[in-house]
Design a protein around this motif. Structure first.
Motif, mmCIF file in Angstrom:
data_model
loop_
_atom_site.group_PDB
_atom_site.id
_atom_site.type_symbol
_atom_site.label_atom_id
_atom_site.label_comp_id
_atom_site.label_asym_id
_atom_site.label_seq_id
_atom_site.Cartn_x
_atom_site.Cartn_y
_atom_site.Cartn_z
ATOM 1 N N GLY A 34 65.776 -6.155 -58.929
ATOM 2 C CA GLY A 34 66.139 -6.982 -57.787
ATOM 3 C C GLY A 34 67.515 -7.567 -57.884
ATOM 4 N N TRP A 35 67.821 -8.381 -56.888
ATOM 5 C CA TRP A 35 69.109 -9.055 -56.796
ATOM 6 C C TRP A 35 68.899 -10.548 -56.585
ATOM 7 N N TYR A 36 69.710 -11.315 -57.277
ATOM 8 C CA TYR A 36 69.757 -12.758 -57.127
ATOM 9 C C TYR A 36 71.205 -13.129 -56.858
ATOM 10 N N ARG A 37 71.411 -14.337 -56.359
ATOM 11 C CA ARG A 37 72.780 -14.782 -56.120
ATOM 12 C C ARG A 37 72.929 -16.259 -56.446
ATOM 13 N N VAL A 47 67.322 -12.947 -53.868
ATOM 14 C CA VAL A 47 67.767 -12.303 -52.628
ATOM 15 C C VAL A 47 66.729 -11.276 -52.208
ATOM 16 N N ALA A 48 66.438 -10.340 -53.113
ATOM 17 C CA ALA A 48 65.479 -9.285 -52.801
ATOM 18 C C ALA A 48 64.993 -8.648 -54.091
ATOM 19 N N ALA A 90 78.708 -15.523 -52.642
ATOM 20 C CA ALA A 90 78.102 -15.900 -53.918
ATOM 21 C C ALA A 90 78.417 -14.818 -54.955
ATOM 22 N N ILE A 91 78.067 -15.111 -56.178
ATOM 23 C CA ILE A 91 78.031 -14.071 -57.205
ATOM 24 C C ILE A 91 76.629 -13.470 -57.170
ATOM 25 N N TYR A 92 76.556 -12.166 -57.068
ATOM 26 C CA TYR A 92 75.283 -11.466 -56.992
ATOM 27 C C TYR A 92 74.961 -10.828 -58.343
ATOM 28 N N TYR A 93 73.755 -11.081 -58.803
ATOM 29 C CA TYR A 93 73.319 -10.597 -60.114
ATOM 30 C C TYR A 93 72.167 -9.606 -59.961
ATOM 31 N N CYS A 94 72.278 -8.520 -60.659
ATOM 32 C CA CYS A 94 71.193 -7.555 -60.739
ATOM 33 C C CYS A 94 70.200 -8.007 -61.811
ATOM 34 N N ASN A 95 68.935 -7.804 -61.545
ATOM 35 C CA ASN A 95 67.877 -8.162 -62.488
ATOM 36 C C ASN A 95 66.906 -6.996 -62.631
ATOM 37 N N ALA A 96 66.417 -6.805 -63.838
ATOM 38 C CA ALA A 96 65.394 -5.779 -64.067
ATOM 39 C C ALA A 96 64.404 -6.287 -65.104
ATOM 40 N N TYR A 97 63.129 -6.000 -64.861
ATOM 41 C CA TYR A 97 62.060 -6.385 -65.786
ATOM 42 C C TYR A 97 61.725 -5.121 -66.566
#
Length: 120
Positions: A34-37, A47-48, A90-97
């Motif tokens: 997903g994405w966070y900001r 974000v999603a 914003a700064i957008y960050y990628c996230n992965a579990y």
């Protein structure tokens, strides 16, 4: 495990940007991506997200404007952002579990972040 983002930049209000994130390293499997900001002076927010099966979740503020997709084979996740607003800056960050090969179970990993700036 590394997450590398690309695609940020400067765009006028109403424009579009596509963010891409690729996961690499000692990966056994990836659950959600997903994405966070994070905007200046604010907390990081979702974000999603998208599961490995393709189920998606969006923040109310981006519903109808952003879409998320992933390629499980390539270990990539895309965020298509349309009808951008100045408040999307914003700064957008990628996230992965990720479950890595070290046998310690699933953990969250983050990219380095990519700046998105929307001018009015």
């Amino acid at each position: 495990v590394q997450l590398v983002e690309s695609g940020g930049g400067l765009v006028q209000a109403g424009g579009s940007l596509r963010l891409s994130c690729a996961a690499s390293g000692s990966i056994l499997s990836i659950s959600a991506m997903g994405w966070y900001r994070q905007a200046p002076g604010k907390q990081r927010e979702l974000v999603a997200t998208i599961t490995s099966g393709g189920s998606t979740n969006f923040a109310d503020s981006v519903k109808g404007r952003f879409t998320i997709s992933r390629d499980n084979t390539k270990r990539t996740v895309l965020l298509q952002m349309n009808s951008l607003k100045p408040e999307d800056t914003a700064i957008y960050y990628c996230n992965a579990y990720v479950r890595s090969l070290d046998g310690l179970g699933y953990r969250d990993y983050w990219g380095q972040g990519t700046q998105v700036t929307v001018s009015s």
